[in-house]
Design a protein around this motif. Structure first.
Motif, PDB file in Angstrom:
ATOM      1  N   GLN A 114       0.829  -1.213   0.000  1.00  0.00           N
ATOM      2  CA  GLN A 114       0.000   0.000   0.000  1.00  0.00           C
ATOM      3  C   GLN A 114       0.859   1.257   0.000  1.00  0.00           C
ATOM      4  OE1 GLN A 114      -2.488  -0.477   3.466  1.00  0.00           O
ATOM      5  NE2 GLN A 114      -3.663  -2.156   2.552  1.00  0.00           N
ATOM      6  N   SER A 115       1.920   1.251   0.799  1.00  0.00           N
ATOM      7  CA  SER A 115       2.768   2.438   0.868  1.00  0.00           C
ATOM      8  C   SER A 115       3.518   2.661  -0.444  1.00  0.00           C
ATOM      9  CB  SER A 115       3.737   2.364   2.051  1.00  0.00           C
ATOM     10  OG  SER A 115       4.719   1.387   1.851  1.00  0.00           O
ATOM     11  N   LYS A 116       3.944   1.578  -1.082  1.00  0.00           N
ATOM     12  CA  LYS A 116       4.623   1.702  -2.380  1.00  0.00           C
ATOM     13  C   LYS A 116       3.654   2.250  -3.424  1.00  0.00           C
ATOM     14  CE  LYS A 116       7.224  -0.877  -5.864  1.00  0.00           C
ATOM     15  NZ  LYS A 116       7.818  -2.181  -6.229  1.00  0.00           N
ATOM     16  N   LYS A 117       2.445   1.736  -3.416  1.00  0.00           N
ATOM     17  CA  LYS A 117       1.440   2.208  -4.371  1.00  0.00           C
ATOM     18  C   LYS A 117       1.130   3.694  -4.143  1.00  0.00           C
ATOM     19  CE  LYS A 117      -3.046   1.065  -6.302  1.00  0.00           C
ATOM     20  NZ  LYS A 117      -4.188   0.160  -6.276  1.00  0.00           N
ATOM     21  N   ALA A 118       1.004   4.092  -2.896  1.00  0.00           N
ATOM     22  CA  ALA A 118       0.741   5.500  -2.580  1.00  0.00           C
ATOM     23  C   ALA A 118       1.892   6.386  -3.059  1.00  0.00           C
ATOM     24  CB  ALA A 118       0.512   5.678  -1.084  1.00  0.00           C
ATOM     25  N   LEU A 119       3.121   5.910  -2.888  1.00  0.00           N
ATOM     26  CA  LEU A 119       4.272   6.672  -3.347  1.00  0.00           C
ATOM     27  C   LEU A 119       4.260   6.786  -4.873  1.00  0.00           C
ATOM     28  CD1 LEU A 119       6.845   8.199  -2.647  1.00  0.00           C
ATOM     29  CD2 LEU A 119       8.051   6.003  -2.636  1.00  0.00           C
ATOM     30  N   GLU A 120       3.936   5.690  -5.557  1.00  0.00           N
ATOM     31  CA  GLU A 120       3.848   5.723  -7.023  1.00  0.00           C
ATOM     32  C   GLU A 120       2.796   6.728  -7.484  1.00  0.00           C
ATOM     33  OE1 GLU A 120       5.124   1.101  -7.999  1.00  0.00           O
ATOM     34  OE2 GLU A 120       3.031   1.559  -7.589  1.00  0.00           O
ATOM     35  N   GLN A 121       1.666   6.745  -6.812  1.00  0.00           N
ATOM     36  CA  GLN A 121       0.559   7.623  -7.192  1.00  0.00           C
ATOM     37  C   GLN A 121       0.794   9.082  -6.801  1.00  0.00           C
ATOM     38  OE1 GLN A 121      -2.741   5.548  -5.392  1.00  0.00           O
ATOM     39  NE2 GLN A 121      -3.008   4.208  -7.171  1.00  0.00           N
ATOM     40  N   SER A 122       1.757   9.320  -5.929  1.00  0.00           N
ATOM     41  CA  SER A 122       2.028  10.690  -5.485  1.00  0.00           C
ATOM     42  C   SER A 122       2.699  11.539  -6.563  1.00  0.00           C
ATOM     43  CB  SER A 122       2.934  10.668  -4.248  1.00  0.00           C
ATOM     44  OG  SER A 122       4.284  10.372  -4.614  1.00  0.00           O
ATOM     45  N   ASN A 123       3.287  10.888  -7.557  1.00  0.00           N
ATOM     46  CA  ASN A 123       4.037  11.569  -8.618  1.00  0.00           C
ATOM     47  C   ASN A 123       5.197  12.406  -8.076  1.00  0.00           C
ATOM     48  OD1 ASN A 123       2.488  10.520 -10.784  1.00  0.00           O
ATOM     49  ND2 ASN A 123       0.860  11.944 -10.240  1.00  0.00           N
ATOM     50  N   LYS A 124       5.704  12.032  -6.933  1.00  0.00           N
ATOM     51  CA  LYS A 124       6.863  12.708  -6.340  1.00  0.00           C
ATOM     52  C   LYS A 124       8.097  12.509  -7.212  1.00  0.00           C
ATOM     53  CE  LYS A 124       7.591  12.962  -1.792  1.00  0.00           C
ATOM     54  NZ  LYS A 124       7.840  14.370  -1.513  1.00  0.00           N
ATOM     55  N   PHE A 125       8.152  11.373  -7.898  1.00  0.00           N
ATOM     56  CA  PHE A 125       9.297  11.038  -8.735  1.00  0.00           C
ATOM     57  C   PHE A 125       8.841  10.846 -10.174  1.00  0.00           C
ATOM     58  CE2 PHE A 125      10.212   9.468  -4.466  1.00  0.00           C
ATOM     59  CZ  PHE A 125      11.432  10.076  -4.223  1.00  0.00           C
ATOM     60  N   SER A 126       9.710  11.235 -11.103  1.00  0.00           N
ATOM     61  CA  SER A 126       9.375  11.064 -12.524  1.00  0.00           C
ATOM     62  C   SER A 126       9.747   9.663 -13.019  1.00  0.00           C
ATOM     63  CB  SER A 126      10.083  12.127 -13.369  1.00  0.00           C
ATOM     64  OG  SER A 126      11.483  12.039 -13.195  1.00  0.00           O
ATOM     65  N   LYS A 127      10.591   8.968 -12.275  1.00  0.00           N
ATOM     66  CA  LYS A 127      10.988   7.605 -12.641  1.00  0.00           C
ATOM     67  C   LYS A 127      10.187   6.605 -11.813  1.00  0.00           C
ATOM     68  CE  LYS A 127      15.388   8.554 -11.801  1.00  0.00           C
ATOM     69  NZ  LYS A 127      16.822   8.399 -11.626  1.00  0.00           N
ATOM     70  N   PRO A 128      10.090   5.360 -12.288  1.00  0.00           N
ATOM     71  CA  PRO A 128       9.331   4.340 -11.544  1.00  0.00           C
ATOM     72  C   PRO A 128       9.953   4.018 -10.183  1.00  0.00           C
ATOM     73  CG  PRO A 128       9.946   3.547 -13.740  1.00  0.00           C
ATOM     74  CD  PRO A 128      10.630   4.861 -13.541  1.00  0.00           C
ATOM     75  N   ILE A 129       9.105   3.631  -9.246  1.00  0.00           N
ATOM     76  CA  ILE A 129       9.537   3.154  -7.934  1.00  0.00           C
ATOM     77  C   ILE A 129       9.975   1.696  -8.117  1.00  0.00           C
ATOM     78  CG2 ILE A 129       8.873   2.759  -5.532  1.00  0.00           C
ATOM     79  CD1 ILE A 129       8.833   5.756  -6.480  1.00  0.00           C
TER      80      ILE A 129
END
Length: 175
Positions: A114-129
């Motif tokens: 869940q935390s990884k998915k939330a980070l991916e959806q945050s668009n904080k990074f332009s590259k993949p998690i």
């Protein structure tokens, strides 16, 4: 009343830099630097450094979930790493320095996903998690001189942190 401790295991590049952030939390009983995730039993540092064992440098945290939750520890983990780097962390390059969350039970697995998915959806990074979420495997404590390195060798620890680029990254992306 019996204390019931749990384990959290994370790979975040050089394990020297992964101890201090967790060591400062109430409820954390101990942090062991070590090796996990590979296929060589009882590896030593020279084998790990060569990058041929499949192991990650990691920390294993023993904590009291009545005082500090796994979610809190997990949230703190993300703030220590570049989750987009598949080839290591900062100036530490090689498979032994990749990032991973090693879960010890289904609840940890779900929280990590869940935390990884939330980070991916945050668009904080332009590259993949690219941080992996893996089932915990045998954990081999590193040699004694690696344990609590930041306390035993504060000058060398600080120099390594400054040269690594970790602090600049954390400041740019996480603060």
């Amino acid at each position: 009343m019996t204390e019931q401790f749990e384990l959290a295991t994370f790979a975040g590049g050089c394990f020297w830099c992964m101890v201090k952030p967790f060591d400062q939390w109430d409820g954390v009983k101990s942090i062991i630097s070590g090796y996990t995730g590979g296929n060589v039993p009882k590896p030593n540092y020279e084998e790990i450094k060569a990058g041929e064992t499949g192991h990650y440098e990691a920390v294993q945290i023993t904590y009291d979930p009545e005082i500090v939750s796994y979610q809190t520890i997990l949230d703190l983990y993300w703030l220590q790493i570049d989750p987009t780097d598949p080839d290591g962390q900062f100036h530490d390059r090689g498979p032994q320095y990749r990032t991973a969350i090693f879960y010890h039970n289904e609840e940890q697995k779900q929280l990590a996903e869940q935390s990884k998915k939330a980070l991916e959806q945050s668009n904080k990074f332009s590259k993949p998690i690219v941080t992996k979420i893996l089932k915990a495997m045998e954990f081999y404590p590193a040699e004694e001189y690696h344990q609590d390195f930041y306390k035993k060798n504060p000058i060398e620890y600080q120099q390594d942190r400054e040269q690594s680029g970790r602090d600049e990254f954390i400041s740019k992306y996480w603060k």
